[in-house]
Scaffold this motif. Structure first.
Motif, PDB file in Angstrom:
ATOM      1  N   GLY A 193      19.504  -2.414 -48.075  1.00 25.01           N
ATOM      2  CA  GLY A 193      18.290  -1.636 -48.265  1.00 25.01           C
ATOM      3  C   GLY A 193      18.323  -0.257 -47.626  1.00 25.01           C
ATOM      4  O   GLY A 193      17.625   0.651 -48.057  1.00 25.01           O
ATOM      5  N   ARG A 248       9.674  -3.770 -46.770  1.00 29.81           N
ATOM      6  CA  ARG A 248      11.136  -3.744 -46.845  1.00 29.81           C
ATOM      7  C   ARG A 248      11.707  -2.655 -45.935  1.00 29.81           C
ATOM      8  O   ARG A 248      12.735  -2.863 -45.281  1.00 29.81           O
ATOM      9  CB  ARG A 248      11.573  -3.527 -48.297  1.00 29.81           C
ATOM     10  CG  ARG A 248      13.021  -3.896 -48.483  1.00 29.81           C
ATOM     11  CD  ARG A 248      13.332  -4.226 -49.903  1.00 29.81           C
ATOM     12  NE  ARG A 248      14.724  -4.577 -50.069  1.00 29.81           N
ATOM     13  CZ  ARG A 248      15.335  -4.583 -51.243  1.00 29.81           C
ATOM     14  NH1 ARG A 248      14.681  -4.255 -52.328  1.00 29.81           N
ATOM     15  NH2 ARG A 248      16.603  -4.925 -51.319  1.00 29.81           N
ATOM     16  N   MET A 279      11.686  -3.979 -42.480  1.00 29.49           N
ATOM     17  CA  MET A 279      12.745  -4.970 -42.261  1.00 29.49           C
ATOM     18  C   MET A 279      14.103  -4.314 -41.992  1.00 29.49           C
ATOM     19  O   MET A 279      14.901  -4.818 -41.216  1.00 29.49           O
ATOM     20  CB  MET A 279      12.862  -5.887 -43.485  1.00 29.49           C
ATOM     21  CG  MET A 279      11.759  -6.907 -43.547  1.00 29.49           C
ATOM     22  SD  MET A 279      11.809  -7.960 -42.093  1.00 29.49           S
ATOM     23  CE  MET A 279      10.082  -8.294 -41.903  1.00 29.49           C
ATOM     24  N   CYS A 292      12.213 -14.815 -37.544  1.00 31.27           N
ATOM     25  CA  CYS A 292      12.915 -14.163 -38.680  1.00 31.27           C
ATOM     26  C   CYS A 292      13.409 -15.269 -39.611  1.00 31.27           C
ATOM     27  O   CYS A 292      13.191 -15.227 -40.819  1.00 31.27           O
ATOM     28  CB  CYS A 292      14.133 -13.349 -38.246  1.00 31.27           C
ATOM     29  SG  CYS A 292      14.058 -12.400 -36.724  1.00 31.27           S
ATOM     30  N   CYS A 330      10.522 -17.302 -41.512  1.00 28.73           N
ATOM     31  CA  CYS A 330       9.870 -16.580 -42.604  1.00 28.73           C
ATOM     32  C   CYS A 330      10.851 -16.342 -43.760  1.00 28.73           C
ATOM     33  O   CYS A 330      10.497 -16.504 -44.922  1.00 28.73           O
ATOM     34  CB  CYS A 330       9.297 -15.261 -42.094  1.00 28.73           C
ATOM     35  SG  CYS A 330       8.305 -14.409 -43.331  1.00 28.73           S
ATOM     36  N   HIS A 331      12.080 -15.991 -43.437  1.00 28.47           N
ATOM     37  CA  HIS A 331      13.071 -15.720 -44.493  1.00 28.47           C
ATOM     38  C   HIS A 331      13.370 -16.953 -45.332  1.00 28.47           C
ATOM     39  O   HIS A 331      13.570 -16.845 -46.536  1.00 28.47           O
ATOM     40  CB  HIS A 331      14.379 -15.209 -43.886  1.00 28.47           C
ATOM     41  CG  HIS A 331      14.260 -13.833 -43.323  1.00 28.47           C
ATOM     42  ND1 HIS A 331      15.198 -13.294 -42.485  1.00 28.47           N
ATOM     43  CD2 HIS A 331      13.302 -12.866 -43.484  1.00 28.47           C
ATOM     44  CE1 HIS A 331      14.845 -12.065 -42.146  1.00 28.47           C
ATOM     45  NE2 HIS A 331      13.696 -11.789 -42.730  1.00 28.47           N
TER      46      HIS A 331
HETATM   47  C1  HEC Z   1       6.695 -12.814 -41.698  1.00 32.30           C
HETATM   48  C2  HEC Z   1       7.923 -12.809 -42.447  1.00 32.30           C
HETATM   49  C3  HEC Z   1       9.143 -12.126 -41.929  1.00 32.30           C
HETATM   50  C4  HEC Z   1       9.575 -12.006 -40.620  1.00 32.30           C
HETATM   51  C5  HEC Z   1       8.932 -12.513 -39.354  1.00 32.30           C
HETATM   52  C6  HEC Z   1      10.822 -11.279 -40.692  1.00 32.30           C
HETATM   53  N1  HEC Z   1      11.144 -10.965 -41.990  1.00 32.30           N
HETATM   54 FE1  HEC Z   1      12.793  -9.951 -42.638  1.00 32.30          FE
HETATM   55  N2  HEC Z   1      12.139 -10.028 -44.541  1.00 32.30           N
HETATM   56  C7  HEC Z   1      10.983 -10.666 -44.959  1.00 32.30           C
HETATM   57  C8  HEC Z   1      10.840 -10.515 -46.397  1.00 32.30           C
HETATM   58  C9  HEC Z   1       9.709 -11.064 -47.261  1.00 32.30           C
HETATM   59  C10 HEC Z   1      11.955  -9.752 -46.835  1.00 32.30           C
HETATM   60  C11 HEC Z   1      12.289  -9.296 -48.263  1.00 32.30           C
HETATM   61  C12 HEC Z   1      11.630  -7.974 -48.506  1.00 32.30           C
HETATM   62  C13 HEC Z   1      11.935  -7.428 -49.893  1.00 32.30           C
HETATM   63  O1  HEC Z   1      13.081  -7.527 -50.321  1.00 32.30           O
HETATM   64  O2  HEC Z   1      11.035  -6.870 -50.499  1.00 32.30           O
HETATM   65  C14 HEC Z   1      12.740  -9.471 -45.642  1.00 32.30           C
HETATM   66  C15 HEC Z   1      13.904  -8.727 -45.662  1.00 32.30           C
HETATM   67  C16 HEC Z   1      14.736  -8.587 -44.577  1.00 32.30           C
HETATM   68  C17 HEC Z   1      16.038  -7.942 -44.647  1.00 32.30           C
HETATM   69  C18 HEC Z   1      16.689  -7.337 -45.872  1.00 32.30           C
HETATM   70  C19 HEC Z   1      16.388  -5.852 -45.958  1.00 32.30           C
HETATM   71  C20 HEC Z   1      17.088  -5.215 -47.149  1.00 32.30           C
HETATM   72  O3  HEC Z   1      18.189  -4.664 -46.960  1.00 32.30           O
HETATM   73  O4  HEC Z   1      16.553  -5.300 -48.252  1.00 32.30           O
HETATM   74  C21 HEC Z   1      16.558  -8.021 -43.384  1.00 32.30           C
HETATM   75  C22 HEC Z   1      17.918  -7.533 -42.954  1.00 32.30           C
HETATM   76  C23 HEC Z   1      15.582  -8.653 -42.528  1.00 32.30           C
HETATM   77  N3  HEC Z   1      14.480  -9.007 -43.296  1.00 32.30           N
HETATM   78  C24 HEC Z   1      15.719  -8.887 -41.168  1.00 32.30           C
HETATM   79  C25 HEC Z   1      14.752  -9.460 -40.345  1.00 32.30           C
HETATM   80  C26 HEC Z   1      14.909  -9.744 -38.932  1.00 32.30           C
HETATM   81  C27 HEC Z   1      16.172  -9.481 -38.147  1.00 32.30           C
HETATM   82  C28 HEC Z   1      13.740 -10.294 -38.488  1.00 32.30           C
HETATM   83  C29 HEC Z   1      13.382 -10.761 -37.105  1.00 32.30           C
HETATM   84  C30 HEC Z   1      13.659  -9.913 -35.983  1.00 32.30           C
HETATM   85  C31 HEC Z   1      12.859 -10.403 -39.638  1.00 32.30           C
HETATM   86  N4  HEC Z   1      13.502  -9.874 -40.740  1.00 32.30           N
HETATM   87  C32 HEC Z   1      11.577 -10.943 -39.572  1.00 32.30           C
HETATM   88  C33 HEC Z   1      10.074 -11.357 -44.171  1.00 32.30           C
HETATM   89  C34 HEC Z   1      10.147 -11.469 -42.783  1.00 32.30           C
END
Ligand code: HEC
Length: 347
Positions: free
Chosen positions: A109, A232, A235, A337, A340-341
């Motif tokens: 991303g 996004r 993230m 992380c 949720c993922h």
């Molecule tokens: C409450 C939910 C939630 C939490 C908590 C969360 N994420 Fe996410 N994350 C998501 C969602 C939903 C997506 C996809 C977003 C999209 O593609 O539109 C995502 C996408 C990502 C991506 C992909 C980004 C890209 O290149 O497209 C990464 C890397 C990531 N998260 C890392 C993390 C990390 C590390 C943590 C914790 C420190 C974390 N996330 C916490 C929901 C969460």
């Protein structure tokens, strides 16, 4: 040689040369058992066992990645395709250029460093994909890049483990003519793509792949940057900070001499800031309750980590207890992380 034979030998010489050239041109055809028609794409594999299992059936020889501080998990899959992690800094881009690479395809991303890459004659193409699989337009863009831009290609996501290897696998199929089984095996056995990302494996095993006519007809101009907003975007920032924190946690929170500028408390302070921004996004109101709860907990847990990191003790005995507490607090952030993922990102 008797003088009478000499004209005959001279007459045969071009024939011999032609034969040598033809043999040379046909040799070294990788994965030749499948690529009979040039450019043909293999049909989707039949349903049944999971694509991850298919990726484990043919054992490949063991290959270790090239791993350095600024460029992780690099595998030269073929003359044409290299899979690896995000290049961190100019030196890493230079290393990629030194491999002979002409085009970098990022499926992560984050907006690529296209200007620095250009200094080394590298062209950047950005096709951000999801962890849940590669959809039709993304497959068209990825295949079009491989077919129409200059190789060799360096394909990367963030860590070079999951999304990058899946995109590289498309290159192996459409450019190198390997079978779907082989391409999936390289993801699993070499690059280490996790079983968690079943959608990425399914894409390589069973999604219809664009034919050369499909990619030719698809109008798209290979943009070098796609910028995201909202969740996004958050993230992308969160993942880089989280990586730094995990690395520090593995060092028992001692300063890394290679990155003396990285301070755990400062990093966590930024993490808290981004989580708070994410939590306040308008799109958050439309999210289900468990999603919102994980986001709230992420703010709370990163604040708790920050509080711990800001108060390192002075005595050695207390230091060990503190180190342990900081690691547990960091793991508590990571657990959100993952939780949720699992539900909202990976499938
Ligand atoms: C409450 C939910 C939630 C939490 C908590 C969360 N994420 Fe996410 N994350 C998501 C969602 C939903 C997506 C996809 C977003 C999209 O593609 O539109 C995502 C996408 C990502 C991506 C992909 C980004 C890209 O290149 O497209 C990464 C890397 C990531 N998260 C890392 C993390 C990390 C590390 C943590 C914790 C420190 C974390 N996330 C916490 C929901 C969460």
């Amino acid at each position: 040689m008797p003088s009478t034979l000499r004209p005959l030998a001279l007459a045969l010489l071009p024939v011999l040369l032609l034969a040598v050239l033809l043999i040379g041109a046909c040799g070294g055809d990788e994965g030749g058992e499948t690529a009979t028609v040039p450019g043909a794409v293999p049909a989707p594999l039949p349903p049944g066992v999971t694509a991850y299992e298919i990726a484990g059936t043919t054992p490949l020889e063991k290959v270790a990645p090239d791993d350095s501080e600024d460029l992780h998990n690099v595998f030269r899959l073929s003359e044409n395709v290299v899979s690896g992690g995000e290049p961190h800094g100019e030196e890493a881009l230079k290393k990629i250029a030194d491999m002979g690479v002409k085009t970098i395809l990022s499926v992560d991303g984050k907006t690529p460093e296209e200007k620095t890459a250009a200094k080394y004659g590298l062209r950047y193409v950005h096709v951000p994909i999801h962890y849940s699989g590669i959809d039709v337009p993304e497959r068209l863009r990825i295949a079009k890049t491989f077919r129409e831009l200059e190789g060799p290609f360096y394909v990367h996501c963030f860590h070079g483990r999951h999304r990058g290897p899946a995109a590289a696998a498309i290159g192996r199929i459409v450019l190198d003519g390997v079978s779907r089984e082989r391409a999936a095996a390289e993801m699993r056995q070499w690059c280490g793509t996790s079983k968690k990302y079943a959608g990425l494996y399914e894409t390589i095993a069973r999604a219809p792949l664009p034919t050369p006519a499909d990619t030719q007809a698809y109008s798209w101009d290979f943009p070098s940057a796609h910028e995201f907003e909202g969740l996004r975007h958050a993230m992308i920032g969160i993942s880089r900070i989280h990586d730094h924190l995990q690395a520090l946690s593995r060092r028992s929170w001692a300063v890394d001499p290679n990155h003396p500028d990285l301070n755990a408390a400062n990093e966590t302070d930024q993490l808290v800031g981004i989580f708070k921004t994410a939590k306040a996004l308008s799109e958050m109101q439309r999210k289900p309750e468990d999603f919102q709860a994980w986001m709230r907990e992420s703010v709370e847990r990163s604040e708790a980590l920050l509080a711990t990191l800001r108060e390192p003790p002075t005595g050695t005995a207390e230091h060990e207890v503190w180190t342990q507490a900081a690691t547990e607090a960091c793991d508590a952030v990571s657990a959100r992380c993952t939780a949720c993922h699992e539900v909202y990102r990976n499938q």
